[in-house]
Motif scaffolding. Structure first.
Motif, PDB file in Angstrom:
ATOM      1  N   SER A 272      53.578  -1.117 -28.569  1.00 29.05           N
ATOM      2  CA  SER A 272      54.387  -1.596 -29.692  1.00 29.05           C
ATOM      3  C   SER A 272      53.775  -1.061 -30.986  1.00 29.05           C
ATOM      4  O   SER A 272      52.681  -0.491 -30.974  1.00 29.05           O
ATOM      5  CB  SER A 272      54.433  -3.127 -29.720  1.00 29.05           C
TER       6      SER A 272
ATOM      7  N   GLY B 116      60.437   2.517 -32.798  1.00 30.66           N
ATOM      8  CA  GLY B 116      60.390   1.665 -31.617  1.00 30.66           C
ATOM      9  C   GLY B 116      61.600   1.775 -30.712  1.00 30.66           C
ATOM     10  O   GLY B 116      61.684   1.070 -29.702  1.00 30.66           O
TER      11      GLY B 116
ATOM     12  N   THR C 139      52.102  -2.591 -22.291  1.00 30.02           N
ATOM     13  CA  THR C 139      53.210  -2.573 -23.246  1.00 30.02           C
ATOM     14  C   THR C 139      52.744  -1.947 -24.550  1.00 30.02           C
ATOM     15  O   THR C 139      51.716  -2.365 -25.107  1.00 30.02           O
ATOM     16  CB  THR C 139      53.716  -4.000 -23.523  1.00 30.02           C
TER      17      THR C 139
ATOM     18  N   ILE D 282      55.630   5.561 -28.131  1.00 30.93           N
ATOM     19  CA  ILE D 282      56.716   4.832 -28.796  1.00 30.93           C
ATOM     20  C   ILE D 282      57.208   5.677 -29.958  1.00 30.93           C
ATOM     21  O   ILE D 282      56.413   6.274 -30.693  1.00 30.93           O
ATOM     22  CB  ILE D 282      56.207   3.446 -29.254  1.00 30.93           C
TER      23      ILE D 282
END
Length: 122
Positions: A71, A55, A69, A51
């Motif tokens: 983040s 973001g 995922t 990432i």
């Protein structure tokens, strides 16, 4: 010396979930792209996900796309990896590292922390 601490691993059954955390205790990497990598026994370390610092760009390996995922919360100096629908082949030690490259898949440092063990039972 890189000060990144990975945590959140454990033993889970296939189909289960885990959330990994990568803490930047020195607030060194809030403006860096960050990535997760993993290394299974007897295999090379491989890229999992990355990432960008804000973001805005996210890259995920095909092997985990749709299940994992990535983040980050820069206020907490932490990067996360939410892992769902885990499979036995996801079993590995997971590491975080700042990343570079056009697809953010290359680790910036050769240094690797202790990582966090993820074991998925069938």
């Amino acid at each position: 010396q890189v000060q990144l601490v990975e945590s959140g691993g454990g033993l889970v059954q296939a189909g289960g979930s885990l959330r990994l955390s990568c803490a930047d205790s020195e607030r060194t990497f809030t403006t860096y792209a960050m990535g997760w990598f993993r290394q299974a026994p007897g295999k090379e370390r491989e890229f999992v996900a990355a990432i960008s610092w804000n973001g805005g760009r996210i890259y995920v390996a095909d092997s985990v796309k749709g299940r994992f995922t990535i983040s980050r919360d820069n206020a907490k100096n932490t990067v996360y990896l939410q892992m769902n629908s885990l499979k036995p082949e996801d079993t590995a030690v997971y590491y975080c590292n700042p990343t570079i490259g056009s697809s953010l898949a290359k680790p910036l440092y050769d240094y690797w922390g202790q990582g966090t063990q993820v074991t998925v039972s069938s």
